[in-house]
Design an enzyme around this catalytic site. Structure first.
Site, PDB file in Angstrom:
ATOM      1  N   GLU A   1       3.549   6.009  -2.401  1.00  0.00           N
ATOM      2  CA  GLU A   1       4.741   6.822  -2.654  1.00  0.00           C
ATOM      3  C   GLU A   1       5.102   6.817  -4.140  1.00  0.00           C
ATOM      4  O   GLU A   1       5.532   7.838  -4.689  1.00  0.00           O
ATOM      5  CB  GLU A   1       5.914   6.323  -1.804  1.00  0.00           C
ATOM      6  CG  GLU A   1       5.687   6.377  -0.292  1.00  0.00           C
ATOM      7  CD  GLU A   1       5.436   7.773   0.238  1.00  0.00           C
ATOM      8  OE1 GLU A   1       5.870   8.749  -0.411  1.00  0.00           O
ATOM      9  OE2 GLU A   1       4.808   7.913   1.302  1.00  0.00           O
TER      10      GLU A   1
ATOM     11  N   SER B   1       0.820  -1.221   0.000  1.00  0.00           N
ATOM     12  CA  SER B   1       0.000   0.000   0.000  1.00  0.00           C
ATOM     13  C   SER B   1       0.847   1.262   0.000  1.00  0.00           C
ATOM     14  O   SER B   1       0.642   2.169  -0.813  1.00  0.00           O
ATOM     15  CB  SER B   1      -0.949   0.002   1.200  1.00  0.00           C
ATOM     16  OG  SER B   1      -0.237  -0.034   2.428  1.00  0.00           O
ATOM     17  N   ASP B   2       1.822   1.358   0.925  1.00  0.00           N
ATOM     18  CA  ASP B   2       2.580   2.613   0.993  1.00  0.00           C
ATOM     19  C   ASP B   2       3.603   2.728  -0.132  1.00  0.00           C
ATOM     20  O   ASP B   2       3.915   3.835  -0.572  1.00  0.00           O
ATOM     21  CB  ASP B   2       3.233   2.829   2.366  1.00  0.00           C
ATOM     22  CG  ASP B   2       3.905   1.601   2.922  1.00  0.00           C
ATOM     23  OD1 ASP B   2       3.840   0.540   2.288  1.00  0.00           O
ATOM     24  OD2 ASP B   2       4.491   1.684   4.032  1.00  0.00           O
ATOM     25  N   SER B   3       4.111   1.600  -0.639  1.00  0.00           N
ATOM     26  CA  SER B   3       4.940   1.679  -1.844  1.00  0.00           C
ATOM     27  C   SER B   3       4.125   2.216  -3.016  1.00  0.00           C
ATOM     28  O   SER B   3       4.610   3.021  -3.821  1.00  0.00           O
ATOM     29  CB  SER B   3       5.490   0.295  -2.216  1.00  0.00           C
ATOM     30  OG  SER B   3       6.554  -0.077  -1.389  1.00  0.00           O
TER      31      SER B   3
END
Length: 775
Positions: free
Chosen positions: A488, A483-485
């Site tokens: 970003e 999710s955070d990859s």
């Protein structure tokens, strides 16, 4: 001499890629590479690390940096600046420090656009690879002499003063990693009392002083049983029948945290087969060396639940032990007899089907390094001459990393993750005309690394979530959405889409942007499992608390964590929501709304509302947020304050921001920095570094968190003090020094993100220059 190769698939017929190996980073030993002076420089770095290993336990990742800087003939041409005591920071010297960092960091970019880096630190990653290659007879071909030399150097560098090895490079000695490291040294050729500074004898004494290896944790018991150094009857059951549980049960595999699922899948296969490797003369010697009593006199049934106190972080619950005892006493004896052994055979076939599916969908990289060695061994056990095992061997170099502390095994790499932060830091420098080519190459890498397809076939029945549109942590071939990859990576593409395409390249296609948004929205959805007659999985309701998980939607009952089978990790049974993932996704979607105002507006608004509520709800009364993937409360504060600010919250309108700012300000050190011990993570309370030292990465996180909150308008003095520390800590070449490890996973194990020390101080300085009025 060692050399890092980029985007190289080699000539192995058993390797394949989805994007021509963009992001792949592998090491090669070339005896003719390098001048005598260059080789001496590398050897000096190795010896210097060994000499100072108890002062700074994480390496500086120097070997590839030396190579890249040499190949690009980089020389820092901007004079170093210092801010003297009693002097104010000027716009000129802050900008100078920023530009020095940006030019240096640009020189570290690889030819395919990413920034290479180590992502390692746990000391239980590498030994199982050695064990697997030893069992399968491929040790000499995969790890020839120079590789063994580097592995042994790594083990010597990270042996603690008491003779043991920790769970990770910063940690106290544990039975798990001391035993693994000892066996690894012996397999690699060290004698009974061999190794630098009597490494083997000291390690063996540490084990004997604590009663021998019968108290090794469960993962250790499993690998020792595979090696023939334990008996399977001394392990708690891992029945492969679990993999065809009906989907309506609370303990269905699809409800498990993907890493837990993927570790125990091959473990259960090997357990179900009761596989034991060849009993070689060395194995017989180790049976005498590791135990205090004769091997054939050990009562294996009595050691199943033993765990050394040094290793015990998460004690088993009563319900877990009762379940294991029931399986051990009642179920396993039945499954060994006809006709129930037919069920075991079917379960092994189903389990192997899942292993092959995961292998194919990760191009035989697998989800991570722990799983890699287990899945590779399972494929060999099934068919020693099969293509699956050969494809696994072809992907082994993807995990190997070389630094001045030796050869280690990576998690699975952090190429996409590091590069997305690197690009944002460089974009914030506002130096497009000077570093445009760097931004363009990075932009191409990010676009090339996005996952373009979902997992193959009926992926829901294989317990997989959608992945199309996501970014992995490493490269596209890895295939597992994060999710955070994704957030970003999406932020990078959106920011670069607003810049001149003739400088930074053509912007990403809208459909690919929409796919990324779809991934983020899907991960806030709770998955509901229904009886198979109705449906396999149905995404129905939003997460109750609005937070985002990492890999797959959270939603299983929290009580299932009582069944945690590990002893040294927490929160491994289920997927959980995290402030970092949630805040990162808010920032990405707010930026997306500005550039694509008509796309799924209501869904995105609801997502942001629920996500903000989650960040506010999980704030701790002292104003902090627990950071799950970095150390620790400083990391959580940076993400949380950034997410709340992106959603339109301000210091005046939001109590959570005011409390978060107060938390950071009260912890600022006398030198202007912040320094948080890794012990904050396992103890779940803020613990400063010994001697109240500052850490530059954590100082950068805190500085950016305060900037998000509008601190520049209220009182810029804390910002000036932090920036002064960063400027004065910059090294002659424009980089920043390596300090303590700042990455973590599952609360108790630290990860060295070697690129963080270069990225975050630079990013913080660029935001400081942009946001704070300076003379």
């Amino acid at each position: 001499m060692w050399r890092l190769k980029i985007a190289d698939g080699g000539n192995d017929p058993y390797i394949f890629s989805t994007n021509n190996f963009v992001g792949r980073q592998i090491w090669e030993f070339d005896p003719d590479y390098g001048t005598p002076e260059e080789r001496a420089e590398v050897e000096a770095a190795r010896e210097n690390f060994l000499k100072n290993r108890y002062q700074v336990k994480a390496n500086s990742d120097l070997i590839w940096r030396m190579q890249f800087l040499r190949e690009k003939n980089f020389k820092q041409t901007i004079a170093q600046v210092k801010v003297e005591d009693g002097k104010e920071i000027t716009k000129e010297n802050a900008t100078t420090a920023m530009k020095r960092g940006a030019h240096f960091f640009s020189a570290l970019q690889a030819s395919d656009g990413h920034w290479p880096a180590e992502n390692a630190g746990p000391l239980f990653f590498l030994p199982p690879l050695v064990f697997c290659l030893y069992i399968t007879g491929h040790l000499d071909t995969v790890l020839p002499v120079e590789y063994r030399k580097e592995i042994l150097h790594y083990l010597y560098c990270h042996q603690n003063e008491d003779g043991g090895w920790g769970l990770h490079v910063e940690g106290h000695s544990t039975m798990f990693c001391t035993t693994f490291s000892y066996i690894c040294m012996r397999i690699l050729g060290e004698g009974l009392d061999g190794g630098r500074d009597n490494a083997c004898a000291r390690g063996r004494k540490w084990i004997h002083d604590r009663g021998g290896v019968t108290s090794i944790p469960s993962w250790g018991k499993t690998w020792l049983s595979i090696l023939g150094l334990f008996d399977w009857s001394g392990c708690n059951p891992m029945p492969p029948e679990f993999w065809f549980f009906p989907s309506f049960l609370p303990m269905h595999p699809g409800r498990m945290f993907c890493y837990c699922r993927m570790v125990y899948m091959p473990m259960s296969y090997l357990y179900g087969r009761r596989f034991v490797g060849p009993i070689t003369p060395l194995i017989l010697e180790l049976r005498q060396e590791l135990f205090l009593q004769p091997f054939n006199e050990i009562n294996w049934k009595k050691v199943r639940h033993l765990c050394a106190k040094e290793d015990l972080y998460y004690p088993h619950s009563l319900i877990q032990d009762l379940m294991w005892d029931s399986l051990y006493i009642c179920t396993e004896p039945l499954l060994a007899r006809w006709p129930f052994n037919k069920l075991r055979q079917k379960a092994l076939e189903v389990t192997m089907k899942h292993i092959h599916y995961e292998d194919e969908n990760t191009r035989y990289i697998t989800i991570g390094c722990v799983e890699k060695s287990l899945c590779m061994l399972a494929c060999w056990v099934e068919n020693p001459n099969g293509d699956s095992f050969k494809k696994h061997l072809a992907r082994t170099p993807d995990y190997i990393w070389i630094a001045e502390d030796g050869m280690k095994m990576q998690t699975f790499g952090s190429q996409a993750w590091d590069t997305s932060f690197a690009l944002q830091a460089l974009i914030a420098c506002n130096m497009t005309n000077e570093i445009g080519s760097t931004l363009k190459k990075g932009h191409e890498f990010i676009k090339e690394s996005q996952v373009k397809e979902n997992p193959s076939g009926d992926f829901k029945r294989m317990f997989r979530h959608i992945s199309k549109g996501s970014w992995t942590f490493s490269d596209q071939d890895h295939g597992w959405q994060i999710s955070d990859s994704t957030a970003e990576g999406l932020k990078c593409c959106l920011l670069l889409s607003t810049m001149p395409p003739e400088i930074v390249g053509i912007k990403m296609e809208s459909e690919q942007v929409f796919d990324a948004v779809n991934i983020l929205l899907s991960l806030q959805v709770r998955i509901i499992y229904l009886p198979e007659a109705i449906s396999m999985v149905v995404p129905i309701t939003k997460s109750k608390n609005g937070g985002l998980a990492v890999w797959e939607p959270a939603g299983a009952p929290k009580w299932l964590e009582l069944l945690n089978p590990t002893e040294f990790f927490a929160d491994v049974v289920l997927e959980h929501e995290y402030v970092e993932c949630t805040a990162s996704s808010i920032q990405a979607l707010v930026l997306f709304k500005k550039l694509y105002p008509g796309h799924r507006t209501n869904e995105i608004d609801n997502f942001i509302t629920n996500a903000v509520r989650f960040i506010e709800d999980v704030q701790i009364p002292d104003g902090s947020w627990y950071g799950n993937w970095g150390s620790c409360f400083t990391y959580g504060a940076w993400f949380s304050l950034g997410g709340l600010a992106a959603a339109g919250k301000t210091y005046d309108s939001c109590l959570a921001i005011r409390k978060g700012v107060e938390f950071l300000l009260k912890l600022q050190g006398d030198d202007g920095g912040w320094g948080e011990s890794w012990l904050s993570c396992p103890k779940e309370k803020y613990i400063p570094l010994e001697g109240n030292r500052s850490n530059l990465v954590q100082t950068a996180w805190a500085l950016m968190g305060l900037l998000h909150s509008g601190q520049a308008e209220r009182d810029p003095m804390p910002l000036h003090r932090a920036a002064k520390l960063l400027i004065n800590s910059q090294m002659e070449d424009g980089d920043f020094p390596q300090q303590e490890v700042t990455g973590v996973f599952k609360k108790n194990c630290m990860l060295n993100y070697a690129e963080y020390r270069s990225i975050f101080p630079l990013w913080a300085l660029s935001e400081y220059v942009r946001c704070v009025p300076l003379p």
